[in-house]
Enzyme design. Structure first.
Site, PDB file in Angstrom:
ATOM      1  N   ARG A 250       0.866  -1.185   0.000  1.00  0.00           N
ATOM      2  CA  ARG A 250       0.000   0.000   0.000  1.00  0.00           C
ATOM      3  C   ARG A 250       0.903   1.236   0.000  1.00  0.00           C
ATOM      4  O   ARG A 250       1.916   1.269   0.711  1.00  0.00           O
ATOM      5  CB  ARG A 250      -0.916   0.037   1.239  1.00  0.00           C
ATOM      6  CG  ARG A 250      -2.115  -0.886   1.186  1.00  0.00           C
ATOM      7  CD  ARG A 250      -3.130  -0.479   0.107  1.00  0.00           C
ATOM      8  NE  ARG A 250      -4.258  -1.394   0.025  1.00  0.00           N
ATOM      9  CZ  ARG A 250      -4.362  -2.445  -0.800  1.00  0.00           C
ATOM     10  NH1 ARG A 250      -3.380  -2.727  -1.632  1.00  0.00           N
ATOM     11  NH2 ARG A 250      -5.435  -3.210  -0.802  1.00  0.00           N
ATOM     12  N   GLU A 279      -4.698   7.091  -5.460  1.00  0.00           N
ATOM     13  CA  GLU A 279      -4.744   6.357  -6.734  1.00  0.00           C
ATOM     14  C   GLU A 279      -5.943   6.818  -7.551  1.00  0.00           C
ATOM     15  O   GLU A 279      -7.058   6.826  -7.014  1.00  0.00           O
ATOM     16  CB  GLU A 279      -4.821   4.850  -6.469  1.00  0.00           C
ATOM     17  CG  GLU A 279      -3.552   4.324  -5.812  1.00  0.00           C
ATOM     18  CD  GLU A 279      -3.537   2.805  -5.594  1.00  0.00           C
ATOM     19  OE1 GLU A 279      -4.526   2.135  -5.957  1.00  0.00           O
ATOM     20  OE2 GLU A 279      -2.538   2.318  -5.052  1.00  0.00           O
ATOM     21  N   HIS A 300      -1.287  -0.396  -9.730  1.00  0.00           N
ATOM     22  CA  HIS A 300      -1.929  -1.325  -8.779  1.00  0.00           C
ATOM     23  C   HIS A 300      -2.419  -2.603  -9.494  1.00  0.00           C
ATOM     24  O   HIS A 300      -3.602  -2.932  -9.455  1.00  0.00           O
ATOM     25  CB  HIS A 300      -3.090  -0.613  -8.052  1.00  0.00           C
ATOM     26  CG  HIS A 300      -3.445  -1.281  -6.749  1.00  0.00           C
ATOM     27  ND1 HIS A 300      -3.940  -0.602  -5.669  1.00  0.00           N
ATOM     28  CD2 HIS A 300      -3.381  -2.583  -6.359  1.00  0.00           C
ATOM     29  CE1 HIS A 300      -4.169  -1.433  -4.682  1.00  0.00           C
ATOM     30  NE2 HIS A 300      -3.834  -2.655  -5.074  1.00  0.00           N
TER      31      HIS A 300
HETATM   32  P1  NAD Z   1      -1.223 -11.379   5.228  1.00  0.00           P
HETATM   33  O1  NAD Z   1      -2.213 -10.882   6.209  1.00  0.00           O
HETATM   34  O2  NAD Z   1      -1.251 -12.823   4.845  1.00  0.00           O
HETATM   35  O3  NAD Z   1       0.263 -11.031   5.728  1.00  0.00           O
HETATM   36  C1  NAD Z   1       0.625  -9.798   6.275  1.00  0.00           C
HETATM   37  C2  NAD Z   1       1.778 -10.015   7.235  1.00  0.00           C
HETATM   38  O4  NAD Z   1       2.161  -8.744   7.748  1.00  0.00           O
HETATM   39  C3  NAD Z   1       1.422 -10.892   8.443  1.00  0.00           C
HETATM   40  O5  NAD Z   1       2.362 -11.923   8.599  1.00  0.00           O
HETATM   41  C4  NAD Z   1       1.437  -9.913   9.617  1.00  0.00           C
HETATM   42  O6  NAD Z   1       1.838 -10.514  10.837  1.00  0.00           O
HETATM   43  C5  NAD Z   1       2.438  -8.886   9.138  1.00  0.00           C
HETATM   44  N1  NAD Z   1       2.258  -7.593   9.813  1.00  0.00           N
HETATM   45  C6  NAD Z   1       1.107  -6.915  10.069  1.00  0.00           C
HETATM   46  N2  NAD Z   1       1.361  -5.766  10.729  1.00  0.00           N
HETATM   47  C7  NAD Z   1       2.712  -5.716  10.894  1.00  0.00           C
HETATM   48  C8  NAD Z   1       3.580  -4.785  11.505  1.00  0.00           C
HETATM   49  N3  NAD Z   1       3.118  -3.674  12.089  1.00  0.00           N
HETATM   50  N4  NAD Z   1       4.891  -5.059  11.509  1.00  0.00           N
HETATM   51  C9  NAD Z   1       5.378  -6.188  10.933  1.00  0.00           C
HETATM   52  N5  NAD Z   1       4.606  -7.116  10.345  1.00  0.00           N
HETATM   53  C10 NAD Z   1       3.287  -6.878  10.317  1.00  0.00           C
HETATM   54  O7  NAD Z   1      -1.403 -10.451   3.944  1.00  0.00           O
HETATM   55  P2  NAD Z   1      -0.960 -10.777   2.451  1.00  0.00           P
HETATM   56  O8  NAD Z   1      -2.028 -11.585   1.798  1.00  0.00           O
HETATM   57  O9  NAD Z   1       0.436 -11.282   2.440  1.00  0.00           O
HETATM   58  O10 NAD Z   1      -1.050  -9.306   1.802  1.00  0.00           O
HETATM   59  C11 NAD Z   1      -0.238  -8.243   2.271  1.00  0.00           C
HETATM   60  C12 NAD Z   1      -0.698  -6.933   1.668  1.00  0.00           C
HETATM   61  O11 NAD Z   1      -0.430  -6.919   0.267  1.00  0.00           O
HETATM   62  C13 NAD Z   1      -2.214  -6.698   1.717  1.00  0.00           C
HETATM   63  O12 NAD Z   1      -2.624  -6.216   2.962  1.00  0.00           O
HETATM   64  C14 NAD Z   1      -2.439  -5.685   0.609  1.00  0.00           C
HETATM   65  O13 NAD Z   1      -2.283  -4.383   1.133  1.00  0.00           O
HETATM   66  C15 NAD Z   1      -1.285  -5.967  -0.348  1.00  0.00           C
HETATM   67  N6  NAD Z   1      -1.762  -6.511  -1.636  1.00  0.00           N
HETATM   68  C16 NAD Z   1      -1.546  -5.778  -2.765  1.00  0.00           C
HETATM   69  C17 NAD Z   1      -1.952  -6.272  -3.998  1.00  0.00           C
HETATM   70  C18 NAD Z   1      -1.666  -5.514  -5.269  1.00  0.00           C
HETATM   71  O14 NAD Z   1      -2.296  -5.772  -6.288  1.00  0.00           O
HETATM   72  N7  NAD Z   1      -0.721  -4.598  -5.262  1.00  0.00           N
HETATM   73  C19 NAD Z   1      -2.623  -7.508  -4.071  1.00  0.00           C
HETATM   74  C20 NAD Z   1      -2.805  -8.238  -2.906  1.00  0.00           C
HETATM   75  C21 NAD Z   1      -2.371  -7.731  -1.691  1.00  0.00           C
END
Ligand code: NAD
Length: 335
Positions: A250, A279, A300
């Site tokens: 993000r 965005e 994105h």
């Molecule tokens: P997820 O929930 O499986 O994993 C997120 C990880 O971040 C977890 O292991 C969590 O413990 C860790 N985390 C949360 N807060 C934290 C902090 N303050 N410090 C350290 N670690 C922390 O999520 P995911 O499926 O891996 O997706 C991650 C992010 O990717 C989504 O939230 C979304 O914003 C982004 N995303 C973007 C796209 C895109 O098209 N660009 C697509 C999918 C997801």
């Protein structure tokens, strides 16, 4: 479930009602009542949105993130059993307000994790090789072979890759990096047991250490009050001048002004940016204004391949049908 003659699905995603109805049609034989779809959009008045939400059994969130689900909207959801968000990110939904009202919010779990992981590795190699410059130069009739060698281009082999956020996407990145012979560090709020780290071939490092040691840093944490501006000037200055940063998570997680300066002043070698705090970002955005730097800018799309979009649609529809049949939803993020 309400005692109405049909199940009402309120869709906030920009898809026509007829298309949504067609998606649910194959499931009608599994349900005891027909499905009615009401589409709402950010252009509608709050009165119209309120009227739709008051009737809804299920709400499908907005995958374009233009229509937030606020605490006020949760108050209108008298019969809602599920808010199904057709994406991984859900930072436009007040999930705590939904939880207080007993409404589960579900995302699409790992439906596009592999797509984001592939994007991350693709952009890393392209940045290490300065692929965009090489392509543009040759396309414009400029043979920049020596210039590229002098600027420095690098293999992924033998490098250290730091993964920030070791959830679904972070782990898919690590899994796919195995064949590249890199050392993998990860930082997450929750550390894995050492045996699990050894099994996955990764080592835990606190954030400053990860930033100092890594040649490639990729960000995979969700946007929360804790992760907003997690990577600012201080963190960027810890990175190596030859390092690259990939943000497919993000926009708000990185201080975009500081990243623009890091690239133009050479604190780091390159960056791939798929997400922006606004965005679309507009031409006066600090990362869009940058010229002659090693940057890959995309709109994105890291998790939006055609393959991933069909997995996202199927996951969302199946979750909605599951709830309409009286079964518990999967991929719930707020309970
Ligand atoms: P997820 O929930 O499986 O994993 C997120 C990880 O971040 C977890 O292991 C969590 O413990 C860790 N985390 C949360 N807060 C934290 C902090 N303050 N410090 C350290 N670690 C922390 O999520 P995911 O499926 O891996 O997706 C991650 C992010 O990717 C989504 O939230 C979304 O914003 C982004 N995303 C973007 C796209 C895109 O098209 N660009 C697509 C999918 C997801």
């Amino acid at each position: 479930m309400s005692d109405k003659e049909s199940y009402i699905i309120v869709s906030m995603s920009p898809l026509p009602e007829s298309f949504m109805k067609a998606l649910f049609a194959p499931y009608s034989s599994q349900l005891d009542k027909p499905i009615e779809v009401i589409a709402v959009s950010p252009k509608d008045s709050m009165e119209k949105i309120k009227e739709a939400l008051e009737k809804a059994d299920v709400v499908i969130g907005d995958y374009s993130f233009s229509l937030p689900i606020t605490a006020e909207m949760c108050e209108y959801m008298k019969n809602v059993r599920l808010i199904a968000q057709p994406s991984t990110g859900y930072d436009h939904i007040d999930i705590e307000a939904c939880a207080k009202k007993g409404i589960p919010v579900a995302n699409v779990g790992e439906a596009n994790a592999v797509s984001v992981a592939e994007y991350t590795i693709m952009t890393a190699i392209a940045l290490l090789r300065r692929l965009i410059k090489a392509h543009l130069d040759v396309s414009e009739g400029k043979w920049s072979q020596w210039e590229l060698m002098e600027l420095g281009t690098y293999d992924l082999y033998g490098k250290t890759w730091g993964i920030i956020g070791f959830g679904r996407i972070g782990r898919e990145v690590a899994k796919r990096l195995r064949g590249f012979d890199v050392k993998i560090l990860y930082y997450d709020k929750y550390r894995l047991p050492e045996e699990k780290e050894a099994e996955l071939g990764v080592k835990y490092a606190p954030l400053p250490k990860l930033l100092k040691l890594s040649d490639i840093v990729s960000i995979h944490v969700p946007l929360t009050s804790e992760t907003e501006k997690m990577i600012g000037e201080k963190e960027l200055r810890l990175m190596k001048p030859t390092a690259i940063l990939i943000n497919p998570s993000r926009g708000e997680i990185v201080d975009e002004e500081a990243l623009a300066r890091a690239l133009s002043e050479g604190w780091i070698m390159g960056a791939a940016v798929d997400v922006y705090s606004v965005e679309p970002p507009g031409t006066d955005h600090p990362l869009i204004k940058l010229k002659n730097v090693n940057i890959i800018r995309t709109p994105h799309i890291a998790g939006a391949t055609t393959d991933a979009r069909s997995r996202i649609i199927m996951t969302t529809i199946e979750n909605v049908v599951r709830v309409l049949k009286g079964e518990p939803p999967i991929n719930v993020v707020n309970m």
